[in-house]
Design a protein around this motif. Structure first.
Motif, PDB file in Angstrom:
ATOM      1  N   ILE A  94       0.832  -1.210   0.000  1.00 26.95           N
ATOM      2  CA  ILE A  94       0.000   0.000   0.000  1.00 26.95           C
ATOM      3  C   ILE A  94       0.861   1.252   0.000  1.00 26.95           C
ATOM      4  O   ILE A  94       0.558   2.254  -0.664  1.00 26.95           O
ATOM      5  CB  ILE A  94      -0.958  -0.033   1.201  1.00 26.95           C
ATOM      6  CG1 ILE A  94      -1.995  -1.148   1.008  1.00 26.95           C
ATOM      7  CG2 ILE A  94      -1.648   1.310   1.396  1.00 26.95           C
ATOM      8  CD1 ILE A  94      -2.901  -1.348   2.181  1.00 26.95           C
ATOM      9  N   ASP A  95       1.982   1.202   0.726  1.00 23.42           N
ATOM     10  CA  ASP A  95       2.889   2.342   0.747  1.00 23.42           C
ATOM     11  C   ASP A  95       3.471   2.606  -0.648  1.00 23.42           C
ATOM     12  O   ASP A  95       3.564   3.756  -1.091  1.00 23.42           O
ATOM     13  CB  ASP A  95       4.011   2.085   1.756  1.00 23.42           C
ATOM     14  CG  ASP A  95       4.935   3.282   1.898  1.00 23.42           C
ATOM     15  OD1 ASP A  95       4.416   4.400   2.136  1.00 23.42           O
ATOM     16  OD2 ASP A  95       6.161   3.110   1.761  1.00 23.42           O
ATOM     17  N   LEU A  96       3.832   1.538  -1.359  1.00 24.65           N
ATOM     18  CA  LEU A  96       4.335   1.680  -2.727  1.00 24.65           C
ATOM     19  C   LEU A  96       3.259   2.239  -3.660  1.00 24.65           C
ATOM     20  O   LEU A  96       3.537   3.052  -4.545  1.00 24.65           O
ATOM     21  CB  LEU A  96       4.843   0.335  -3.248  1.00 24.65           C
ATOM     22  CG  LEU A  96       6.144  -0.188  -2.626  1.00 24.65           C
ATOM     23  CD1 LEU A  96       6.428  -1.591  -3.133  1.00 24.65           C
ATOM     24  CD2 LEU A  96       7.306   0.741  -2.950  1.00 24.65           C
ATOM     25  N   TYR A  97       2.008   1.804  -3.474  1.00 27.75           N
ATOM     26  CA  TYR A  97       0.903   2.315  -4.289  1.00 27.75           C
ATOM     27  C   TYR A  97       0.741   3.816  -4.068  1.00 27.75           C
ATOM     28  O   TYR A  97       0.599   4.591  -5.032  1.00 27.75           O
ATOM     29  CB  TYR A  97      -0.388   1.578  -3.942  1.00 27.75           C
ATOM     30  CG  TYR A  97      -1.615   2.250  -4.505  1.00 27.75           C
ATOM     31  CD1 TYR A  97      -2.016   2.026  -5.811  1.00 27.75           C
ATOM     32  CD2 TYR A  97      -2.360   3.140  -3.730  1.00 27.75           C
ATOM     33  CE1 TYR A  97      -3.123   2.659  -6.341  1.00 27.75           C
ATOM     34  CE2 TYR A  97      -3.466   3.789  -4.243  1.00 27.75           C
ATOM     35  CZ  TYR A  97      -3.842   3.545  -5.556  1.00 27.75           C
ATOM     36  OH  TYR A  97      -4.935   4.178  -6.072  1.00 27.75           O
ATOM     37  N   ASN A  98       0.751   4.249  -2.799  1.00 27.40           N
ATOM     38  CA  ASN A  98       0.593   5.674  -2.498  1.00 27.40           C
ATOM     39  C   ASN A  98       1.755   6.494  -3.085  1.00 27.40           C
ATOM     40  O   ASN A  98       1.554   7.600  -3.600  1.00 27.40           O
ATOM     41  CB  ASN A  98       0.488   5.884  -0.994  1.00 27.40           C
ATOM     42  CG  ASN A  98      -0.830   5.364  -0.432  1.00 27.40           C
ATOM     43  OD1 ASN A  98      -1.848   5.352  -1.122  1.00 27.40           O
ATOM     44  ND2 ASN A  98      -0.825   4.932   0.817  1.00 27.40           N
ATOM     45  N   GLN A  99       2.980   5.948  -3.006  1.00 26.45           N
ATOM     46  CA  GLN A  99       4.122   6.648  -3.598  1.00 26.45           C
ATOM     47  C   GLN A  99       3.977   6.734  -5.121  1.00 26.45           C
ATOM     48  O   GLN A  99       4.294   7.761  -5.734  1.00 26.45           O
ATOM     49  CB  GLN A  99       5.418   5.915  -3.240  1.00 26.45           C
ATOM     50  CG  GLN A  99       5.795   6.003  -1.771  1.00 26.45           C
ATOM     51  CD  GLN A  99       7.095   5.263  -1.478  1.00 26.45           C
ATOM     52  OE1 GLN A  99       7.846   4.921  -2.381  1.00 26.45           O
ATOM     53  NE2 GLN A  99       7.345   5.005  -0.205  1.00 26.45           N
ATOM     54  N   LEU A 100       3.470   5.644  -5.734  1.00 28.31           N
ATOM     55  CA  LEU A 100       3.283   5.636  -7.180  1.00 28.31           C
ATOM     56  C   LEU A 100       2.277   6.698  -7.617  1.00 28.31           C
ATOM     57  O   LEU A 100       2.517   7.445  -8.578  1.00 28.31           O
ATOM     58  CB  LEU A 100       2.823   4.246  -7.631  1.00 28.31           C
ATOM     59  CG  LEU A 100       2.471   4.100  -9.119  1.00 28.31           C
ATOM     60  CD1 LEU A 100       3.704   4.337  -9.971  1.00 28.31           C
ATOM     61  CD2 LEU A 100       1.880   2.720  -9.392  1.00 28.31           C
ATOM     62  N   THR A 101       1.141   6.785  -6.938  1.00 27.77           N
ATOM     63  CA  THR A 101       0.141   7.787  -7.308  1.00 27.77           C
ATOM     64  C   THR A 101       0.679   9.209  -7.129  1.00 27.77           C
ATOM     65  O   THR A 101       0.404  10.091  -7.938  1.00 27.77           O
ATOM     66  CB  THR A 101      -1.134   7.594  -6.486  1.00 27.77           C
ATOM     67  OG1 THR A 101      -0.810   7.616  -5.076  1.00 27.77           O
ATOM     68  CG2 THR A 101      -1.801   6.269  -6.815  1.00 27.77           C
ATOM     69  N   THR A 102       1.459   9.408  -6.057  1.00 35.55           N
ATOM     70  CA  THR A 102       2.036  10.740  -5.824  1.00 35.55           C
ATOM     71  C   THR A 102       3.004  11.116  -6.938  1.00 35.55           C
ATOM     72  O   THR A 102       2.969  12.232  -7.478  1.00 35.55           O
ATOM     73  CB  THR A 102       2.763  10.772  -4.468  1.00 35.55           C
ATOM     74  OG1 THR A 102       1.830  10.464  -3.421  1.00 35.55           O
ATOM     75  CG2 THR A 102       3.355  12.150  -4.212  1.00 35.55           C
ATOM     76  N   ASN A 103       3.895  10.165  -7.312  1.00 35.00           N
ATOM     77  CA  ASN A 103       4.863  10.440  -8.377  1.00 35.00           C
ATOM     78  C   ASN A 103       4.160  10.672  -9.716  1.00 35.00           C
ATOM     79  O   ASN A 103       4.516  11.582 -10.473  1.00 35.00           O
ATOM     80  CB  ASN A 103       5.856   9.285  -8.497  1.00 35.00           C
ATOM     81  CG  ASN A 103       6.762   9.179  -7.289  1.00 35.00           C
ATOM     82  OD1 ASN A 103       6.943  10.147  -6.554  1.00 35.00           O
ATOM     83  ND2 ASN A 103       7.337   8.007  -7.072  1.00 35.00           N
ATOM     84  N   LEU A 104       3.150   9.840 -10.019  1.00 38.58           N
ATOM     85  CA  LEU A 104       2.426  10.005 -11.276  1.00 38.58           C
ATOM     86  C   LEU A 104       1.686  11.337 -11.309  1.00 38.58           C
ATOM     87  O   LEU A 104       1.620  11.991 -12.364  1.00 38.58           O
ATOM     88  CB  LEU A 104       1.451   8.851 -11.476  1.00 38.58           C
ATOM     89  CG  LEU A 104       2.066   7.484 -11.792  1.00 38.58           C
ATOM     90  CD1 LEU A 104       0.971   6.418 -11.868  1.00 38.58           C
ATOM     91  CD2 LEU A 104       2.848   7.529 -13.096  1.00 38.58           C
TER      92      LEU A 104
END
Length: 444
Positions: free
Chosen positions: A99-109
């Motif tokens: 979930i932490d990786l998902y949140n980082q991915l959405t932030t970067n995108l």
């Protein structure tokens, strides 16, 4: 401090199984103490233990399924271009990192999308402010993008252009320009309308947008620039012709006046033959000068036929010696031999007058697919980098006594042969002049 909520899924299963087993053993001990039949006690305890274990496993599994379903919804939203969905952190150590990786991915995108949107806005502002009309067409030739200059050129409102076909959008243009745009023509286009000459530059470039083929069309009215260049060329021509005429007529006038004085006074009559020879020579030079301009003005269309290259180079070698680099192609070229000989003669003459050593003047001819490519090189003074684009224009010369017609004439001859003449300064000094000719009639 760790709690049971931070245990992994497998750890929770082991903990639950241990608790159920402990309770089962305690219940078995109590049943035996009260002299309950062993088989009955074991069956009841096993059934109750399995029910408790299934209830605990169902509870843990439902929590995990809810988190996974939320994660699946988030991935679907990314696929649809929605980057606003964030998932709250979970105490489950197995899913917390995911979930932490998902949140980082959405932030970067989201950050990348914002930067891309800003770049697109800046680029759109630049294109909209450009004086060059810009149109983007899809593969059906429908307009999907246009700028303000395109709307002004086509005399259309913004809403009338987007989605319309190029043919419909060009209905208000002159027929020659509309036909050139619809046919994908690239280059300079000149035509007359209402007794006025109009010149446009057109360019078409294939591009890929969203994995789909598109066409980018640019169009600019260069009539004013063309008129200014033509006026400057005429001014230069008039100035050059006036200079040459004065250079010849002034001494002729002076010499004839002196001769008249000698005849009237019957003095120094022995000088008259020399004076008349000088007048004759100046008149001859003036006649040659005018004839060169006349030849440039009425350059005939090339009379092309098959010609071998080696004999042509041998004739030129006797006039302006050069070093032949490599071997001469055996195939014949398809060109006007007199005009191409004139081109090579002018280029070799320029090379010999450039200050280059004779040993550094070379010619190379190579065959490339359906074309013959010539190169004439020297180690002379070359051309100033800022003047390379002017060197092919009529009346432009870097020589004190030059007419400015040699390279321009060469350029016109090669263009008439469907070729291109290019100038390039060499790294260690000198100039390279390249041009190409067709190999056969079908490539002309």
């Amino acid at each position: 401090m760790s709690t049971s909520s931070h245990w992994s899924f497998s750890g929770r299963i082991l903990l639950s199984s241990g608790c159920v087993l402990t309770c089962a053993l305690i219940a078995l001990a109590i049943a035996l103490h009260h002299q309950v039949p062993v088989f009955f006690a074991c069956s009841v305890i096993l059934l109750v233990s399995l029910m408790m274990l299934f209830l605990l496993l169902g509870h843990y599994t439902r929590r995990r399924q809810r988190i996974l379903a939320t994660l699946e919804d988030g991935i679907k939203s990314i696929k649809d271009g929605d980057l606003s969905l964030r998932i709250s952190p979970t105490p489950d150590p197995d899913l917390a990192r995911l979930i932490d990786l998902y949140n980082q991915l959405t932030t970067n995108l989201k950050q990348q999308k914002q930067k891309l949107n800003q770049k697109e806005l800046v680029l759109d502002s630049i294109v909209q402010a450009s004086p060059m009309a810009t149109l983007l067409l899809d593969k059906q030739h429908h307009i999907v993008y246009h700028n303000a200059a395109a709307r002004q050129l086509l005399h259309k409102q913004p809403g009338a252009l987007t989605g319309s076909s190029l043919e419909v959008a060009c209905d208000a243009l002159p027929a020659a320009l509309a036909q050139a745009l619809n046919s994908g023509y690239t280059g300079m286009l000149s035509f007359e309308q209402q007794e006025q000459k109009h010149t446009y530059y057109l360019g078409v470039e294939p591009v890929t947008l969203n994995y789909q083929p598109h066409s980018l069309i640019i169009c600019k009215n260069v009539s004013a620039e063309q008129n200014r260049e033509e006026i400057m060329l005429w001014k230069n021509a008039i100035r050059l012709i006036s200079h040459e005429l004065n250079n010849s007529l002034a001494p002729i006038q002076s010499l004839t006046s002196s001769a008249q004085t000698m005849l009237n006074q019957h003095k120094h009559l022995e000088l008259l033959p020399d004076m008349l020879d000088t007048v004759s020579q100046r008149a001859h030079n003036l006649s040659e000068f005018i004839q060169r301009y006349a030849e440039y003005a009425r350059l005939p269309a090339p009379s092309c036929a098959a010609h071998a290259i080696a004999p042509l180079l041998e004739r030129l070698q006797a006039l302006y010696p050069f070093t032949l680099l490599g071997t001469v192609p055996a195939d014949t070229g398809y060109f006007d031999v007199a005009q191409v000989e004139q081109v090579l003669l002018n280029l070799l003459k320029n090379a010999h007058e450039s200050g280059s050593d004779r040993a550094d003047i070379s010619v190379r001819v190579v065959q490339s697919q359906t074309r013959l490519r010539f190169a004439v090189v020297d180690r002379g003074s070359g051309i100033l980098p800022g003047n390379l684009h002017q060197a092919l224009q009529p009346f432009y010369s870097t020589k004190a006594q030059g007419t400015g017609l040699g390279l321009s004439l060469c350029h016109d001859i090669i263009t008439a042969h469907q070729g291109q003449l290019r100038l390039r300064n060499r790294e260690k000094g000198g100039l390279m002049v390249e041009f190409d000719l067709p190999l056969g009639e079908n490539t002309h």
